[in-house]
Design a protein around this motif. Structure first.
Motif, PDB file in Angstrom:
ATOM      1  N   ALA A 140       0.836  -1.204   0.000  1.00 41.85           N
ATOM      2  CA  ALA A 140       0.000   0.000   0.000  1.00 41.85           C
ATOM      3  C   ALA A 140       0.869   1.251   0.000  1.00 41.85           C
ATOM      4  O   ALA A 140       0.559   2.225  -0.671  1.00 41.85           O
ATOM      5  CB  ALA A 140      -0.927   0.002   1.213  1.00 41.85           C
ATOM      6  N   LEU A 166      -7.204  -1.273  -0.957  1.00 41.68           N
ATOM      7  CA  LEU A 166      -6.169  -1.479   0.050  1.00 41.68           C
ATOM      8  C   LEU A 166      -6.755  -2.353   1.145  1.00 41.68           C
ATOM      9  O   LEU A 166      -7.882  -2.134   1.592  1.00 41.68           O
ATOM     10  CB  LEU A 166      -5.712  -0.153   0.645  1.00 41.68           C
ATOM     11  CG  LEU A 166      -5.090   0.838  -0.327  1.00 41.68           C
ATOM     12  CD1 LEU A 166      -4.723   2.130   0.401  1.00 41.68           C
ATOM     13  CD2 LEU A 166      -3.858   0.253  -0.973  1.00 41.68           C
ATOM     14  N   ALA A 214      -8.838  -0.228  -7.577  1.00 43.45           N
ATOM     15  CA  ALA A 214      -7.850  -0.792  -6.662  1.00 43.45           C
ATOM     16  C   ALA A 214      -8.434  -0.760  -5.258  1.00 43.45           C
ATOM     17  O   ALA A 214      -9.337   0.030  -4.970  1.00 43.45           O
ATOM     18  CB  ALA A 214      -6.554   0.003  -6.717  1.00 43.45           C
ATOM     19  N   THR A 260       0.096   3.595  -5.257  1.00 36.48           N
ATOM     20  CA  THR A 260      -1.342   3.855  -5.356  1.00 36.48           C
ATOM     21  C   THR A 260      -1.700   4.946  -6.355  1.00 36.48           C
ATOM     22  O   THR A 260      -2.792   4.940  -6.917  1.00 36.48           O
ATOM     23  CB  THR A 260      -1.919   4.237  -3.986  1.00 36.48           C
ATOM     24  OG1 THR A 260      -1.222   5.390  -3.492  1.00 36.48           O
ATOM     25  CG2 THR A 260      -1.770   3.092  -2.995  1.00 36.48           C
ATOM     26  N   SER A 277       2.953   7.385  -1.759  1.00 31.90           N
ATOM     27  CA  SER A 277       1.883   6.923  -2.655  1.00 31.90           C
ATOM     28  C   SER A 277       2.368   6.420  -4.009  1.00 31.90           C
ATOM     29  O   SER A 277       1.589   6.349  -4.950  1.00 31.90           O
ATOM     30  CB  SER A 277       0.875   8.058  -2.862  1.00 31.90           C
ATOM     31  OG  SER A 277       1.488   9.119  -3.574  1.00 31.90           O
ATOM     32  N   GLN A 336      -2.070  -3.519  -1.624  1.00 27.75           N
ATOM     33  CA  GLN A 336      -3.004  -3.018  -2.632  1.00 27.75           C
ATOM     34  C   GLN A 336      -3.201  -4.085  -3.699  1.00 27.75           C
ATOM     35  O   GLN A 336      -2.242  -4.704  -4.161  1.00 27.75           O
ATOM     36  CB  GLN A 336      -2.458  -1.753  -3.300  1.00 27.75           C
ATOM     37  CG  GLN A 336      -3.319  -1.283  -4.444  1.00 27.75           C
ATOM     38  CD  GLN A 336      -2.762  -0.055  -5.127  1.00 27.75           C
ATOM     39  OE1 GLN A 336      -3.335   0.992  -5.031  1.00 27.75           O
ATOM     40  NE2 GLN A 336      -1.638  -0.197  -5.805  1.00 27.75           N
TER      41      GLN A 336
END
Length: 109
Positions: A22, A64, A62, A52, A49, A79
């Motif tokens: 993640a 998490l 997506a 992501t 990030s 993720q």
């Protein structure tokens, strides 16, 4: 970002889901990302990030999920991403994972 989305999206012709951490770095300590100081968020956002953001800007679904604590006892997540329009694949996967290993909430402090 659109080109990156196409490149990543093209991989879903070979794979159903993509698994990644993640966060690109260990979970930050409380106060590192100070929401009262926007410059703190901007300074750290791209670093944390990295996995992501491509899905956020491309529109690919997506999710998490909690994975457990890291070596320092801080939460660690993973993720799962899927091709455009494959939200159902992720929901079925989440259901199967929760059935196999129910998620628990950490004790409140």
């Amino acid at each position: 970002m659109q080109e990156i989305g196409w490149a990543v999206g093209g991989e879903f012709t070979r794979y159903d889901v993509l698994l990644s951490p993640a966060l690109a770095r260990p979970t930050p300590r409380l106060g590192t990302l100070d929401t009262g100081r926007p410059e703190s968020i901007y300074q750290h956002a791209s670093v944390y990030s990295a996995f992501t953001s491509v899905h956020n800007v491309s529109g690919m679904p997506a999710m998490l999920l909690p994975f457990g604590p890291d070596a320092e006892g801080l939460p660690f997540g993973v993720q799962f991403a899927a091709r455009l329009g494959a939200e159902g694949t992720l929901l079925v996967l989440a259901t199967q994972l929760e059935s196999a290993a129910p998620w628990t909430c950490p004790p409140t402090v």
